[in-house]
Design an enzyme around this catalytic site. Structure first.
Site, PDB file in Angstrom:
ATOM      1  CE  LYS A 119      32.479  32.745  43.265  1.00  0.00           C
ATOM      2  NZ  LYS A 119      32.664  31.496  43.182  1.00  0.00           N
ATOM      3  CG  HIS A 168      61.185  45.073  23.038  1.00  0.00           C
ATOM      4  ND1 HIS A 168      62.063  45.869  22.581  1.00  0.00           N
ATOM      5  CD2 HIS A 168      61.478  43.691  22.845  1.00  0.00           C
ATOM      6  CE1 HIS A 168      63.049  45.122  22.010  1.00  0.00           C
ATOM      7  NE2 HIS A 168      62.674  43.731  22.197  1.00  0.00           N
ATOM      8  CD  GLU A 177      41.279  29.543  42.135  1.00  0.00           C
ATOM      9  OE1 GLU A 177      41.227  28.615  41.883  1.00  0.00           O
ATOM     10  OE2 GLU A 177      40.370  30.557  41.806  1.00  0.00           O
TER      11      GLU A 177
HETATM   12  O1  PA5 Z   1      39.718  26.588  40.480  1.00  0.00           O
HETATM   13  C1  PA5 Z   1      38.533  26.674  41.023  1.00  0.00           C
HETATM   14  O2  PA5 Z   1      37.858  25.998  41.741  1.00  0.00           O
HETATM   15  C2  PA5 Z   1      37.850  27.905  40.559  1.00  0.00           C
HETATM   16  O3  PA5 Z   1      38.461  28.729  39.824  1.00  0.00           O
HETATM   17  C3  PA5 Z   1      36.649  27.329  39.518  1.00  0.00           C
HETATM   18  O4  PA5 Z   1      37.035  26.501  38.810  1.00  0.00           O
HETATM   19  C4  PA5 Z   1      35.804  28.606  39.074  1.00  0.00           C
HETATM   20  O5  PA5 Z   1      35.557  29.659  40.011  1.00  0.00           O
HETATM   21  C5  PA5 Z   1      34.561  28.104  38.237  1.00  0.00           C
HETATM   22  O6  PA5 Z   1      33.941  27.106  39.165  1.00  0.00           O
HETATM   23  P1  PA5 Z   1      32.621  26.404  38.535  1.00  0.00           P
HETATM   24  O7  PA5 Z   1      33.380  25.339  37.880  1.00  0.00           O
HETATM   25  O8  PA5 Z   1      31.934  25.702  39.749  1.00  0.00           O
HETATM   26  O9  PA5 Z   1      31.719  27.415  37.654  1.00  0.00           O
END
Ligand code: PA5
Length: 443
Positions: free
Chosen positions: A420, A306, A285
């Site tokens: 989303k 393996h 990310e």
């Molecule tokens: O790193 C990030 O920002 C995302 O992976 C969020 O942690 C994930 O989408 C969950 O978001 P939230 O904590 O707002 O539900």
């Protein structure tokens, strides 16, 4: 103080020391951007000095809340996804008995939900909990994420049906934004105990906030030691006394520039499987944007030798590996001698299983290096909370530095919104009418 250690000697071949050293000015200025806040995404740097700024009173509050849940619950369900899930899961798995789920003496069991939308998963979880005293930790920074919101709606209803609304509210803890989001409003309305995720700490950097600390404390692990490991590593990293994060960041960028587009995080301890999942999110990310970035993958060896071993040894030469190596195991198991020796294993008699594992590790590293796969090596003295704290901070700092060397904003994640929008359009969420109309024409 012992520390985790880094070796890059087996990374050389495709690149040389000069390629890593030539990135030192970029590495140093990237580290400086993290400390003086002059880089991209500088409103998300709350994690940089978080370990040394974590107050004893916060840790006490978390431990007291965890103790209440531990005393009243047979199972605690931690609801969250992405950064609101993976850090806690990684540390708990690293610390836990491998058979904790089957052991009657492990109380409470820490279960996870909201990290998927599997209908059978949620049915089976609900079925498992139907005759159990359980509690819920619901975690969402935004307070609006669909997956955990669905899981929470279902489990809250079940808990209230089992206990009544008032009792249920004593077994629910919410971790969310200080004032925004549906989860904050709901928690205020229902009177839940809450903890705050600070605005300036992004999800994937939040494991050392209550997001990770409360589930880890509920599972019975020492959050003071975890924070202390991270704080010690923060100090040496930010003062430059330890350059491990910077050197790792420079090395992986040098390899990327030499055509090594995939990094595989390798462990030789099944307890580290979810550490690999946490690491994949952190780097994926943070760096995968602007059509750039190393693809982070992970394998569990020797299991995956393996399955993926063939590809790694002889497939396309676009990969490098970063090996996590744990020096000391918690337990000792020695291989016995057998008079008949029908299995031919007497040459191992008297040796510890870990000695065999270490030779598998060394043999694999040498084979992969010979096969054109550069190897980075990280040594962890022991799998405990203190060294996990060091390792977490090491990877977080390296990720920030590496993202800046790559010239991306390591702290946003605009790409995760695309699915989303489509999902909401397909589900006809109010406010998405135009998208719904457009997407219907495509299907
Ligand atoms: O790193 C990030 O920002 C995302 O992976 C969020 O942690 C994930 O989408 C969950 O978001 P939230 O904590 O707002 O539900």
């Amino acid at each position: 103080m012992k520390q985790i250690e880094l070796s890059i000697k087996n990374a050389f071949g495709v690149i040389d020391r000069q390629a890593v050293d030539s990135l030192t000015p970029a590495g140093e200025s990237s580290l400086k951007k993290l400390t003086d806040g002059t880089g991209l995404g500088n409103d998300f740097l709350g994690w940089v000095e978080l370990p040394t700024h974590t107050s004893a009173s916060l840790l006490d509050d978390i431990n007291a809340t965890a103790a209440t849940l531990r005393n009243t619950c047979e199972a605690v369900v931690v609801i969250g996804i992405g950064g609101s899930y993976l850090g806690a899961k990684a540390v708990i798995e690293a610390m836990s008995d491998s058979f904790a789920a089957y052991r009657k003496d492990v109380k409470p069991q820490v279960l996870f939900a909201g990290q998927n939308i599997g209908e059978d998963y949620l049915y089976e979880l609900s079925d498992y909990l139907k005759d159990k005293k359980f509690g819920i930790i619901v975690i969402s920074k935004s307070g609006t994420t669909t997956e955990p919101a669905i899981a929470f709606r279902l489990l809250k209803e079940q808990l209230e049906a089992q206990l009544g609304k008032e009792e249920a509210s004593k077994r629910i803890v919410a971790i969310t934004d200080a004032s925004r989001g549906a989860l904050r409003s709901l928690a205020t309305q229902e009177g839940y105990k809450t903890f705050v995720i600070d605005d300036n700490v992004g999800g994937r950097f939040s494991v050392l906030t209550p997001v990770g600390l409360l589930p880890i404390a509920v599972a019975g692990y020492d959050i003071h030691a975890l924070i202390s490991g991270a704080a010690d590593f923060e100090k040496v990293t930010l003062t430059g006394a330890n350059d491990m994060s910077r050197i790792y960041a420079q090395t992986r960028n040098a390899l990327y520039r030499a055509g090594k587009k995939t990094e595989i995080l390798v462990n030789y301890n099944p307890k580290l499987h979810f550490f690999g999942e946490w690491w994949k999110q952190l780097y994926g990310e943070s760096e995968g944007k602007d059509h750039k970035g190393i693809f982070p993958a992970a394998v569990d060896n020797s299991t995956d030798l393996h399955s993926m071993g063939q590809w790694i040894q002889e497939g396309e030469r676009s990969i490098f590996e970063t090996v996590l190596s744990v020096v000391e195991q918690r337990h000792e198991v020695r291989i016995g001698s057998d008079e008949a020796n029908l299995d031919g294993l007497n040459y191992l008699a008297g040796k510890r299983v870990d000695e065999v594992n270490k030779m598998a590790e060394l043999g694999t590293i040498l084979a992969h290096v010979d096969g054109g796969v550069p190897n980075i090596h990280i040594t962890i003295p022991q799998l405990n909370e203190y060294y996990l704290g060091q390792l977490i901070y090491f990877f977080e700092a390296a990720c920030g530095i590496s993202g800046y060397i790559l010239d991306v904003n390591p702290f946003n994640q605009p790409g995760v919104e695309a699915y989303k929008r489509n999902m909401f359009a397909l589900l006809e969420k109010p406010g998405y009418e135009a998208e719904t109309e457009a997407i219907k024409k495509r299907i």
